[in-house]
Scaffold this active site. Structure first.
Site, short mmCIF file in Angstrom:
data_model
loop_
_atom_site.label_atom_id
_atom_site.label_comp_id
_atom_site.label_asym_id
_atom_site.label_seq_id
_atom_site.Cartn_x
_atom_site.Cartn_y
_atom_site.Cartn_z
N TYR A 1 40.66 33.40 34.22
CA TYR A 1 40.67 34.71 34.89
C TYR A 1 41.92 35.49 34.49
CZ TYR A 1 41.08 37.82 39.03
OH TYR A 1 41.22 38.88 39.87
N LYS B 1 42.61 39.31 32.72
CA LYS B 1 43.36 40.37 33.40
C LYS B 1 44.55 40.83 32.53
CE LYS B 1 40.64 40.68 36.88
NZ LYS B 1 39.88 41.91 37.09
N1 LIG Z 1 40.57 40.23 45.97
C1 LIG Z 1 41.74 40.01 45.42
O1 LIG Z 1 42.63 39.36 46.01
C2 LIG Z 1 42.04 40.56 44.05
C3 LIG Z 1 43.35 40.41 43.54
C4 LIG Z 1 43.62 40.91 42.28
C5 LIG Z 1 42.64 41.58 41.56
N2 LIG Z 1 41.39 41.70 42.09
C6 LIG Z 1 40.39 42.39 41.28
O2 LIG Z 1 39.80 43.43 42.05
C7 LIG Z 1 38.43 43.60 41.65
C8 LIG Z 1 37.52 43.52 42.84
O3 LIG Z 1 37.74 42.28 43.50
P1 LIG Z 1 37.00 41.94 44.86
O4 LIG Z 1 37.89 41.01 45.57
O5 LIG Z 1 36.53 43.14 45.55
O6 LIG Z 1 35.75 41.10 44.27
P2 LIG Z 1 34.28 40.87 44.84
O7 LIG Z 1 33.80 39.58 44.29
O8 LIG Z 1 34.26 41.05 46.32
O9 LIG Z 1 33.46 42.07 44.20
C9 LIG Z 1 33.16 42.08 42.85
C10 LIG Z 1 31.87 42.85 42.67
O10 LIG Z 1 31.55 42.85 41.28
C11 LIG Z 1 30.17 42.65 41.15
N3 LIG Z 1 29.85 42.07 39.85
C12 LIG Z 1 30.15 40.81 39.43
N4 LIG Z 1 29.64 40.61 38.22
C13 LIG Z 1 29.03 41.76 37.84
C14 LIG Z 1 28.33 42.17 36.68
N5 LIG Z 1 28.13 41.32 35.66
N6 LIG Z 1 27.84 43.42 36.64
C15 LIG Z 1 27.99 44.27 37.68
N7 LIG Z 1 28.66 43.93 38.81
C16 LIG Z 1 29.16 42.69 38.89
C17 LIG Z 1 29.79 41.71 42.30
O11 LIG Z 1 28.40 41.77 42.59
C18 LIG Z 1 30.68 42.24 43.42
O12 LIG Z 1 30.00 43.22 44.18
C19 LIG Z 1 38.17 42.53 40.58
O13 LIG Z 1 38.39 43.09 39.31
C20 LIG Z 1 39.23 41.50 40.87
O14 LIG Z 1 39.53 40.72 39.75
C21 LIG Z 1 41.06 41.20 43.31
#
Ligand SMILES: NC(=O)c1ccc[n+]([C@@H]2O[C@H](COP(=O)([O-])OP(=O)(O)OC[C@H]3O[C@@H](n4cnc5c(N)ncnc54)[C@H](O)[C@@H]3O)[C@@H](O)[C@H]2O)c1
Length: 265
Positions: free
Chosen positions: A154, A158
């Site tokens: 992952y 990133k």
């Molecule tokens: N939550 C955290 O702590 C955190 C920290 C750092 C970065 N992020 C980044 O923030 C972003 C959102 O994270 P989140 O926590 O809301 O994640 P999440 O898993 O809640 O949401 C991700 C969404 O992406 C969709 N998705 C996955 N694969 C897909 C595909 N192939 N095509 C279309 N849609 C797809 C999923 O259905 C989901 O609705 C991500 O890029 C994640 O890496 C999150």
């Protein structure tokens, strides 16, 4: 109405951070494309946006699939006009040290997190070039800069997104298109809940996430959406190629020995 007149596409917007960005952008006057694999949940976000008078369109698509991406962008353009804001937010997060992940985990993570951002950017850039302006935001992570345990694959995607934002910014600055990365620390979201639930001692891991951030807690979805709003808006007109860490200070503090949740083997 800081995004009035803009058409914004947000991937992975059916839940979590993407949903929060879609709602925030719509509140600020953007017409929003809510793209996700989960089409029913995308429609629920669209219904929520319409309930407060906003405009949005649900787009069921897999960001790994070029034809689906191009069709989704075409549908959004047809409904609302040229796309001028893109947030590449969809991602998956396989956990485990490198040898504990499978080649299939690796392929899927690269395909969603990196190829997806590539394909969706590629589909919207012609619109931005045609109108001479645009803002692209790659949702990265502090893991793209810091070395955090159990997230090697992952983290690699990133880090690549941060490099992609930097490189794209130089290509497109003369054309009026800004490209930035946003790197959240740990955010209270479904992705975090899934990760914590899979741990042997979920409560201890949750406390550890809070403590590791100098601010003393994990972040909220709204705190990430606010930074994306700024970058999408004309207030950020001189900002490109940057990586905004929205991380409660964890990026400054770095990884401490006491933060290590797992030893060897
Ligand atoms: N939550 C955290 O702590 C955190 C920290 C750092 C970065 N992020 C980044 O923030 C972003 C959102 O994270 P989140 O926590 O809301 O994640 P999440 O898993 O809640 O949401 C991700 C969404 O992406 C969709 N998705 C996955 N694969 C897909 C595909 N192939 N095509 C279309 N849609 C797809 C999923 O259905 C989901 O609705 C991500 O890029 C994640 O890496 C999150």
């Amino acid at each position: 109405m800081r995004l009035e007149g803009k058409v914004a596409l947000i991937t992975g917007a059916a839940r979590g951070i993407g949903r929060g960005i879609a709602l925030r952008f719509a509140h600020e006057g953007a017409r929003v494309g809510v793209l996700d694999l989960r089409e029913c949940d995308s429609q629920a976000v669209v219904d929520e946006i319409r309930s407060f008078g906003g405009q949005a369109l649900a787009l069921g698509a897999d960001v790994r699939d070029e034809a689906q991406v191009n069709a989704a962008v075409a549908a959004l353009r047809e409904r609302f006009g040229p796309v001028t804001v893109l947030v590449n937010n969809a991602a998956v997060m396989p956990a485990g040290r490198l040898h504990e992940t499978s080649p299939a985990d690796f392929e899927r993570c690269i395909a969603v997190n990196l190829r997806g951002a590539y394909l969706v950017s590629r589909a919207v850039i012609p619109d931005m070039l045609a109108v001479g302006r645009g803002s692209i935001i790659h949702m990265a992570s502090v893991t793209g800069v810091l070395g955090l345990p159990g997230l090697a694959v992952y983290s690699a995607t990133k880090g690549a997104l941060i490099a992609l934002a930097r490189a794209m910014s130089t290509d497109y600055a003369p054309c009026g298109i800004r490209v930035n990365a946003v790197s959240p620390g740990t955010i209270d979201s479904p992705m975090l809940h899934d990760f914590i639930a899979a741990q042997s001692d979920p409560e201890a891991v949750r406390q550890q996430f809070d403590q590791v951030h100098p601010i003393g807690r994990v972040g909220t979805i709204e705190e990430v959406a606010n930074v994306c709003l700024f970058l999408a808006s004309d207030e950020a007109s001189f900002v490109t190629g940057a990586n905004f860490q929205v991380d409660g200070g964890v990026g400054v503090k770095g990884q401490q020995p006491s933060d290590q949740p797992q030893g060897c083997p």
